[in-house]
Design an enzyme around this catalytic site. Structure first.
Site, short mmCIF file in Angstrom:
data_model
loop_
_atom_site.label_atom_id
_atom_site.label_comp_id
_atom_site.label_asym_id
_atom_site.label_seq_id
_atom_site.Cartn_x
_atom_site.Cartn_y
_atom_site.Cartn_z
CG HIS A 20 -0.17 0.22 2.53
ND1 HIS A 20 0.60 -0.76 3.11
CD2 HIS A 20 -0.09 1.30 3.35
CE1 HIS A 20 1.13 -0.29 4.24
NE2 HIS A 20 0.73 0.95 4.40
CG HIS A 46 0.20 5.93 3.83
ND1 HIS A 46 1.35 6.56 4.23
CD2 HIS A 46 0.30 4.65 4.25
CE1 HIS A 46 2.10 5.69 4.89
NE2 HIS A 46 1.51 4.51 4.90
CD GLU A 53 -2.77 1.26 8.89
OE1 GLU A 53 -2.14 2.32 8.80
OE2 GLU A 53 -2.37 0.19 8.40
#
Ligand SMILES: *[C@@H]1O[C@H](CO)[C@@H](O)[C@H](O)[C@H]1NC(C)=O
Ligand SMILES: *[C@@H]1O[C@H](CO)[C@@H](O)[C@H](O)[C@H]1NC(C)=O
Ligand SMILES: *[C@@H]1O[C@H](CO)[C@@H](O)[C@H](O)[C@H]1NC(C)=O
Length: 436
Positions: free
Chosen positions: A142, A144, A212
């Protein structure tokens, strides 16, 4: 316009009478009888979580017993909230959050719980996540928009990232070690089987609004891209992607990676700098009251927005300072109390146990005192590339003594005890104990 009340005139008169004559000794502090002396109540902690009592909100002749219901275990953990020191005053936003109160996210292979502005609104600049991965389990690939700094609490993980320049970094970290991924860098975390239980760690984000639950996940992305586009991107048949998940995995069980990191590399690491740091191998500075270990971008060059100190405070010791940057503190073991001074007479005290978080806004003066019977260990995390703090004792030791005497009315012998070098952690005083 100031109007003289009888009370203020009496106060000034009594203060003037109480002040020592300036001719008494040559080192006597200059009189400044404009306000009365502060109370000499030492305000020791009144009880602790192990106390065999029913706590009551009574201190220094103030307060009264509780007649209604009581949540005794919570009150035993929070003596300075139920019966605050008389020095507390006014309003300070709540600065304590126990991870035990964070709603947990349970997955096959582990769990994750978070603290952000939703649960602690004062923490606008830093959010934290506590994550557990069973041996072999993966926190799915992932990225972010905020930077991620991490501290290993237990076990070993293998992390990976690829930079915008197409360079790769793969490495292992163990207890007390760190990693850092700049915003946008895609990464992975996988627990090794070096220990049977797998791993647990803290993730710190340089944005208090981070969640999260809203990161950009590989499977979530591909589940929302037309299959013909996926096939075109990877130059494969559409059927090659027949088995991709229909929604995100987030945490998933898997086989542990090979023990040796080199055998797990597709190509050798080629980033100019490492994205992990062996903080566990840094020697802490020893002071009279404990130890102190700092890691910032001067040694861990990748970590440009977050730095940290790992601190131990012996029984009866403490640390007192104000941060220049937002500060997020996590208690690893022991018991502590903190009073936050928020200017304009506002000050509030809270108590902390292992697993609790404290958040201190920039400039707020505070101390962390070991109020337990064992060594206190905590992690101070700052939203800054360079570690900075201002020690109260060093400040007052280094400026002209007459300035200090004019404010605090202490004598030269007292000022001579102030440390001119920074004493990050001090021990107990010979005259004072920390428990009543
Ligand atoms: C912090 O995160 C929130 C939520 O993702 C975002 O709206 C905001 O722009 C971020 N702030 C900064 C300074 O990046
Ligand atoms: C750990 O995992 C590796 C790789 O799968 C395996 O070879 C090794 O036997 C495992 N060790 C233990 C103690 O389970
Ligand atoms: C420390 O130990 C003493 C003696 O056993 C006990 O009375 C006291 O309550 C303990 N204090 C804390 C903070 O645990």
């Amino acid at each position: 316009m100031y109007s003289w009340s009888l009370l203020s005139i009496l106060t000034i008169l009594s203060t003037a009478l109480a002040a020592p004559a300036s001719s008494e000794t040559s080192s006597a502090p200059a009189p400044s009888p404009t306000v009365p002396y502060a109370s000499d109540d030492p305000n020791y902690p009144l009880w602790n979580p192990e106390s065999d009592i029913t706590p009551e909100p009574i201190r220094s002749g103030l307060g009264a017993t509780i007649l209604g219901p009581q949540n005794v275990p919570v009150e035993l953990q929070n003596p300075d909230v139920l019966a605050p020191p008389t020095t507390d005053n006014g309003a300070v936003p709540n600065f304590k959050w126990p991870f035990s109160l964070s709603h947990n996210r349970l997955q096959t292979g582990g769990w994750a719980r978070e603290q952000n502005v939703n649960v602690m609104p004062v923490a606008t600049d830093i959010a934290g996540v506590n994550m557990r991965l069973e041996a072999g389990a993966i926190r799915e690939l992932h990225w972010h928009t905020d930077a991620e700094w991490a501290y290993m609490l237990s076990g070993y993980v293998r992390v990976s990232t690829v930079t915008p320049d197409g360079q790769v970094y793969l490495a292992d970290v163990g207890p007390g070690d760190l990693w850092y991924f700049p915003p946008g860098f895609p990464h992975s975390i996988q627990a090794k089987n070096t220990t049977e239980e797998g791993a647990e760690f803290l993730l710190i984000f340089d944005n208090g609004s981070f969640s999260e639950d809203s990161t950009f996940l590989l499977t979530d992305w591909l589940a929302h891209v037309p299959k013909e586009v996926i096939a075109k991107n990877f130059q494969t048949d559409i059927s090659a992607f027949d088995r991709i998940p229909s929604h995100e995995l987030y945490i998933l069980p898997s086989h542990p990676p090979p023990a040796d990191v080199a055998t797990d590399m597709v190509v050798p690491n080629d980033t100019p700098i490492p994205y992990t740091f062996p903080m566990s191998q840094v020697e802490g500075t020893k002071t009279a009251g404990g130890t102190y270990k700092v890691v910032d971008s001067r040694t861990f060059t990748a970590a440009t927005t977050i730095c940290a100190a790992e601190v131990t405070v012996e029984v009866g010791g403490m640390r007192c300072w104000h941060p220049t940057e937002p500060e997020w503190t996590f208690f690893i073991s022991g018991e502590a109390r903190i009073t936050v001074f928020a200017s304009s007479s506002n000050a509030q005290t809270s108590d902390f146990q292992a697993g609790d978080i404290a958040y201190i806004p920039p400039s707020f003066g505070h101390y962390i005192e070991n109020t337990g019977n064992s060594t206190l260990k905590f992690l101070e995390v700052f939203k800054s590339g360079i570690f900075q703090d201002i020690s109260l004792s060093q400040w007052l030791a280094l400026i002209p003594h007459e300035l200090v005497k004019a404010h605090l009315r202490v004598d030269d012998a007292t000022i001579a005890k102030f440390s001119r070098t920074k004493q990050e952690v001090v021990g107990p005083t010979s005259s004072g104990s920390t428990s009543a």
